[in-house]
Design an enzyme around this catalytic site. Structure first.
Site, PDB file in Angstrom:
ATOM      1  CD  GLU A   1      15.934  38.859  45.999  1.00 25.47           C
ATOM      2  OE1 GLU A   1      16.218  38.941  47.221  1.00 25.47           O
ATOM      3  OE2 GLU A   1      16.798  38.671  45.125  1.00 25.47           O
TER       4      GLU A   1
ATOM      5  CG  ASP B   1      21.673  34.900  40.690  1.00 27.45           C
ATOM      6  OD1 ASP B   1      21.326  35.131  39.515  1.00 27.45           O
ATOM      7  OD2 ASP B   1      21.907  35.797  41.514  1.00 27.45           O
TER       8      ASP B   1
HETATM    9  C1  DGY Z   1      23.578  38.632  43.505  1.00 29.48           C
HETATM   10  O1  DGY Z   1      24.549  39.209  43.935  1.00 29.48           O
HETATM   11  O2  DGY Z   1      22.956  37.776  44.147  1.00 29.48           O
HETATM   12  C2  DGY Z   1      23.069  39.000  42.177  1.00 29.48           C
HETATM   13  O3  DGY Z   1      21.913  38.312  41.853  1.00 29.48           O
HETATM   14  C3  DGY Z   1      24.094  38.841  41.103  1.00 29.48           C
HETATM   15  O4  DGY Z   1      23.585  39.417  39.960  1.00 29.48           O
END
Ligand code: DGY
Length: 432
Positions: free
Chosen positions: A397, A165
């Site tokens: 995570e 991201d």
């Molecule tokens: C988030 O909201 O951080 C997700 O990774 C988007 O997919």
């Protein structure tokens, strides 16, 4: 360790699909689901199958597979379905509520993994026969709608489609976009410290790209023409190529699908050729991203740069070079493999989401790719590092690559009791 991993997957099961973790990610995410199914397959194949069929229930009429399926309402996530408005697209699913963007195409190789893990091969092949055309339709969507120059490389139009991201890779693109400062209420930072998450300014960019896609009702042609973010991502394309290969294997086992097999071979030849010609950077000794909107390579090394090993894309000489790059820029005995971004680059941040921390799904791919190319010792290191980080810091995570910070009470980052961390460690523990 395996017992705890199973407990996490049981807790995150929502009767039909598994959430990535509680609070932070309360819906079904597509690439998460794929990795989760691999872990589930080791102790509950019925649930692994259900995870995948539930995901395919949300597939659009044009083969598109959305990145989030909003099965329920939730107060803990932004942006939700009312923001994404995937229903603007005429071919969006009439049965499910989703986003209008996708995520790396994992489902092909996930089915192949389910076959590998299954004890009852006949039974799993019957299941695969039922869903395999869904994967094929998804790949056909990509080649038809996401490859405007007919190169065999597909684009992503949003950084969330990459899965990585907030990687520093996107900084230069964002800097050129002129996104307005938006006003919105984030929910992620209620649960995770901002220092471990993307910044407010980054969210402005994320939402700005969605606004543009919505303006054109998520029409692919218009997105290709007007989205300020249009990237050929080696991770995304490597997963597509790996999944193409898996489809070839599966259709050969099933039989009677010559036309699809011929098409898959044609896609593979073209994709692998362009991938090697266009994305390999000799100077860096690794694959890089290509900014299709601004027609320039993004000359940075990230963990995505090594994912082509997983898909058998580089020749052996290229692979040798990549491993040197990996050890120079990511290795060093004082660090766990493999940081998500080049540690020698000034943009590296060991705590912040995809700007440096280690992710178990990328390590799982790296382990397998290194082994396939004969780098057994480094592969073992990736596996052992993954196990050690989880042992020391929990089923988080993502993890800090710096060994020196691990002591009594050190925790991982982002969401806790994270499903794909649990699922993929179950798989890694079963591999020798
Ligand atoms: C988030 O909201 O951080 C997700 O990774 C988007 O997919």
């Amino acid at each position: 360790m395996k017992g705890k991993a199973i407990e996490i997957l049981n807790d995150n099961w929502r009767g039909g699909f598994t959430i990535p973790c509680q609070g932070l990610y309360p819906f079904q995410w597509s690439w998460d689901s794929g990795f989760i199914a691999i872990g589930l397959a080791h102790f509950n194949m019925g649930r692994a199958k259900k995870e995948i069929s539930t995901l395919f229930d949300a597939q659009w009429e044009n083969g598109f597979l959305p990145h989030i399926v909003f099965h329920t309402e939730s107060e803990t996530y932004f942006p939700g379905p009312e923001y994404h408005r995937a229903d603007l697209h005429p071919k969006s699913s009439k049965r499910s509520i989703s986003t209008g963007m996708t995520q790396p195409p994992v489902t092909g190789f996930v089915l192949r993994e389910l076959y590998r893990i299954a004890k009852d091969k006949e039974d799993i092949l019957l299941f695969i026969e039922k869903v395999v055309d869904r994967v094929y339709a998804n790949h056909a969507y990509f080649y038809e709608h996401r490859d405007p120059n007919n190169e065999g490389l597909v684009y992503i139009y949003h950084n969330w489609e990459s899965g990585t991201d907030n990687s520093p890779l996107w900084d230069d693109i964002f800097a050129s976009m002129g996104s307005p400062a938006l006003s919105f209420q984030r929910k992620d930072t209620d649960q995770v410290d901002l220092s471990e998450r993307p910044s407010k300014r980054e969210y402005d960019h994320y939402l700005h790209i969605i606004e543009i896609a919505k303006r054109y009702n998520y029409d692919d042609k218009k997105i290709a023409e007007f989205s300020p973010f249009l990237v050929q991502d080696p991770l995304f394309n490597a997963m597509l190529i790996k999944s193409n290969q898996s489809l070839l294997d599966l259709y050969s086992m099933i039989g009677h699908n010559q036309e699809k097999i011929d098409q898959l071979i044609a896609w593979q030849e073209k994709s692998i050729k362009t991938f090697n010609e266009k994305l390999f950077d000799e100077e860096l000794g690794a694959y890089v991203h290509y900014d299709l909107r601004n027609e320039r390579p993004l000359k940075y090394v990230s963990s995505s740069s090594f994912s082509p090993l997983f898909a058998g894309i580089p020749g052996q000489k290229m692979a040798d070079k990549m491993v040197r790059t990996l050890l120079d820029r990511f290795g060093g005995e004082d660090h766990y493999l493999c940081a998500s971004f080049d540690r020698t680059n000034e943009r590296f941040n060991p705590k912040q989401y995809w700007r440096g921390p280690v992710w178990i799904n990328l390590n799982w791919m790296l382990y397998s790719g290194l082994k396939d190319y004969g780098f057994k010792d480094i592969a073992e290191r990736v596996k052992n590092d993954s196990i050690e980080m989880i042992e020391k810091a929990g089923f988080y995570e993502y993890f800090d690559p710096r060994k020196e910070i691990y002591g009594k009470g050190t925790k991982g980052y982002g969401g806790n009791n994270f499903s794909w961390t649990a699922a993929l460690i179950i798989d890694l523990l079963n591999k020798d």
